[in-house]
Design an enzyme around this catalytic site. Structure first.
Site, mmCIF file in Angstrom:
data_model
loop_
_atom_site.group_PDB
_atom_site.id
_atom_site.type_symbol
_atom_site.label_atom_id
_atom_site.label_comp_id
_atom_site.label_asym_id
_atom_site.label_seq_id
_atom_site.Cartn_x
_atom_site.Cartn_y
_atom_site.Cartn_z
ATOM 1 N N HIS A 1 49.973 -30.990 -0.245
ATOM 2 C CA HIS A 1 51.036 -31.440 -1.445
ATOM 3 C C HIS A 1 51.309 -30.254 -2.166
ATOM 4 O O HIS A 1 52.512 -29.919 -2.574
ATOM 5 C CB HIS A 1 50.220 -32.212 -2.462
ATOM 6 C CG HIS A 1 51.048 -32.790 -3.414
ATOM 7 N ND1 HIS A 1 51.452 -32.028 -4.588
ATOM 8 C CD2 HIS A 1 51.592 -34.204 -3.846
ATOM 9 C CE1 HIS A 1 52.210 -32.831 -5.399
ATOM 10 N NE2 HIS A 1 52.281 -34.050 -4.816
ATOM 11 N N HIS B 1 45.384 -42.120 -2.716
ATOM 12 C CA HIS B 1 46.543 -41.109 -3.058
ATOM 13 C C HIS B 1 46.219 -39.902 -2.719
ATOM 14 O O HIS B 1 45.006 -39.256 -2.795
ATOM 15 C CB HIS B 1 47.112 -41.111 -4.668
ATOM 16 C CG HIS B 1 48.069 -40.022 -4.925
ATOM 17 N ND1 HIS B 1 47.804 -39.383 -5.770
ATOM 18 C CD2 HIS B 1 49.209 -39.968 -4.395
ATOM 19 C CE1 HIS B 1 48.930 -38.447 -5.938
ATOM 20 N NE2 HIS B 1 49.916 -39.014 -5.452
#
Length: 273
Positions: free
Chosen positions: A41, A5
């Site tokens: 992110h 991830h």
């Protein structure tokens, strides 16, 4: 598929694959003209992770290409699937087509090397908003226009907004998608989420008329939740700790039913429970 991830810096590719990931997920942010700009992110992100690692998107693609091109010094044979988590929330709905076009051009140039011995990984375009289905159309039409429609064999899709399964099916219909569908379900590791919708997605995959080929669950960091997801019949687990998932898969309860996918396993093929 053990899916590492938030792999947004080139150095993290080695790190996650060495921990046992055969797949990675990378965040893609867009500028105001719908160009893919950074693998980034930002804050907030999963608990226990640094949220701010980044590369320029095209630079990251170069590193990813090396990691997935046989013969390259950075090649990882077991890295076979990449999920691009497309952060299209910053775009207007009418920019989705352009974003798909620009994404396709970037990948063609910097990852697929214009179809000449580029990276070999399968790619999943993960879109958070059903209204942005035209991103898929733009992507597809651009590869056709650039005379590389065959590269679509390597491309799959995911709508990541945890929407109603019936609504997701409608969005795919509008986009003209009839296969290569991964269905995600999940939530940040800071919060708990049950498996109700995962079970619905697995039931769709296992039905005779479902649209889903594979189901993955995110973000799973603990052994108990890994077992629960495997028991629900998922095909992939996204995690911050690939070694935890690999450990659970080696338990006797799971070795008979699951194995780690290799390049020869077609990620668009459905395996039913």
């Amino acid at each position: 598929w053990i899916m590492g991830h938030m792999v947004n810096a080139i150095a993290q590719i080695d790190e996650f694959v060495n921990l046992g990931a055969n797949s990675i997920e990378t965040d893609v942010s867009f500028d105001k003209n719908a160009n893919p700009e950074y693998t980034y992110h930002g804050i907030p992100c999963d608990c226990g992770r640094t949220c701010t690692k980044w590369e320029y998107f095209n630079t990251f693609l170069g590193g990813l290409r090396k990691a997935t091109t046989p013969g390259d010094s950075k090649y990882h044979e077991k890295l076979v699937l990449v999920v691009f988590d497309l952060k299209t929330g910053s775009l207007y709905d009418n920019q989705a087509y352009d974003a798909g076009t620009k994404l396709a051009k970037s990948l063609l140039q910097n990852y697929w090397n214009k179809g000449n011995n580029g990276g070999r990984a399968y790619i999943v375009l993960s879109i958070p908003n059903l209204d942005h289905y035209k991103l898929i159309t733009g992507f597809k039409e651009t590869l056709t226009k650039e005379e590389h429609p065959e590269l679509m064999d390597k491309v799959g899709y995911d709508f990541s907004g945890n929407d109603d399964i019936g609504d997701v099916a409608k969005a795919y219909k509008k986009a003209g998608v009839t296969g290569h569908v991964w269905q995600s379900d999940g939530i940040t590791n800071c919060l708990l989420r049950g498996l109700d919708r995962v079970r619905k997605a697995v039931a769709n995959r296992d039905s005779s008329n479902g649209y889903i080929n594979k189901v993955y669950y995110w973000t799973v960091d603990k052994r108990a939740s890994t077992r629960d997801a495997l028991d629900a019949g998922v095909d992939g687990i996204m995690t911050n700790y690939p070694d935890v998932i690999a450990d659970v898969l080696s338990e006797s309860a799971y070795t008979a039913k699951f194995r780690i996918a290799t390049y020869d396993d077609n990620p668009w093929e459905t395996f039913k429970n």
